[in-house]
Design a protein around this motif. Sequence first.
Motif, short mmCIF file in Angstrom:
data_model
loop_
_atom_site.label_atom_id
_atom_site.label_comp_id
_atom_site.label_asym_id
_atom_site.label_seq_id
_atom_site.Cartn_x
_atom_site.Cartn_y
_atom_site.Cartn_z
N ILE A 13 41.08 45.24 38.66
CA ILE A 13 42.21 45.10 39.58
C ILE A 13 42.55 43.63 39.80
CG2 ILE A 13 42.82 45.31 42.04
CD1 ILE A 13 41.59 48.11 41.97
N LEU A 14 41.54 42.77 39.84
CA LEU A 14 41.74 41.34 40.02
C LEU A 14 42.03 40.62 38.70
CD1 LEU A 14 38.90 40.65 42.61
CD2 LEU A 14 41.35 40.29 42.99
N SER A 15 42.12 41.37 37.61
CA SER A 15 42.42 40.83 36.28
C SER A 15 41.33 39.89 35.76
CB SER A 15 43.77 40.09 36.28
OG SER A 15 44.82 40.95 36.67
N LEU A 16 40.13 40.00 36.29
CA LEU A 16 39.05 39.12 35.86
C LEU A 16 38.54 39.49 34.46
CD1 LEU A 16 37.02 38.76 39.19
CD2 LEU A 16 38.69 37.18 38.19
N ASP A 17 38.68 40.76 34.07
CA ASP A 17 38.29 41.14 32.72
C ASP A 17 39.27 40.56 31.69
OD1 ASP A 17 40.30 42.75 33.72
OD2 ASP A 17 39.61 44.58 32.74
N HIS A 75 47.20 44.44 45.57
CA HIS A 75 47.90 43.16 45.74
C HIS A 75 48.86 43.20 46.93
CE1 HIS A 75 46.25 42.34 41.76
NE2 HIS A 75 46.58 41.09 41.93
N LYS A 76 49.37 44.37 47.24
CA LYS A 76 50.21 44.51 48.43
C LYS A 76 49.36 44.39 49.70
CE LYS A 76 54.10 45.57 50.56
NZ LYS A 76 55.31 44.73 50.48
N LYS A 77 48.21 45.03 49.70
CA LYS A 77 47.34 45.04 50.87
C LYS A 77 46.79 43.66 51.18
CE LYS A 77 43.17 47.30 52.72
NZ LYS A 77 42.11 48.32 52.45
#
Length: 280
Positions: A13-17, A75-77
């Motif tokens: 979700i955080l695009s860390l991968d 990302h909205k939260k």
Amino acid sequence: MKSVIAIYEKISILSLDVVAGAVCCSAMFARQMHIKIFWYQYFVLASSVWLIYTIDHLLDAFRNPVLVSPRHRFHKKYQKPLCILSAVVCVVTAGITFTKLPISVILFGMALGAAMLTYLALTHFFSFSFFFKEGWVACLYTLGVWGSVAVQTSHIRQSHLFTGCIFGIIILQQAMLLAWYESEEDTQQEMLSLMQRQNVTRLHLFLKMLIILALAATLGGLLLLNNTVLDQKVWLTLVIIASLLTFITFFPDRFREGYRYRFLSDGILLLPLWIIIGPF
């Protein structure tokens, strides 16, 4: 096992991968070209990739009242803390860029940054029927990962250029695969791209053609071109990545549940690790 999956979901979700995959692929290309890359160069690449993906998702979350995917809801939260964190990362990245990086990389990065701003503007503030979002993303990603290494040497061999082209085709394959999987979701969130404007059957056919092109070109380079052992290892890695993307394409029912297709398609870009940690 469930806790491990839950942790990886947060990472995704955080695009860390995606960030880790970009760094691994860049390190693989640096080794293939025999270029020494310092830690701060990898940091700038990683932070730049994270900023681009995060800003893109924040703009999506800000502009669209209907949010379906967990990524956009997250990302909205956490919009405010993510905006603050993005600003801090941006300042740190800019400081390292202009004090540590070679001038060739700085100039290349500035040109790439301008192209990325154009992409964000076209994606979020304009609507053009001809805008091929997936193609633009694949081109920018390839230039950022492979190109940022290539500009640091004047000794580019044919095998290096071939590798960059094949990598670009594979990244385009990945981008269109994700868009194909998420076409219904993107339509609900009013985030339209070429994938939603065209016939689904035709686009799936184009995706299959990309698969054939990526596999044929990579296997051809592996078997026919005059290359080093290191080149062969790189192309073997690209063959495996393209093959796994092909498997996700032809068996969608196995990967739709729980966004497995996204975890696998992003995670396979970590495969270059076996080249990075191995001996020269």
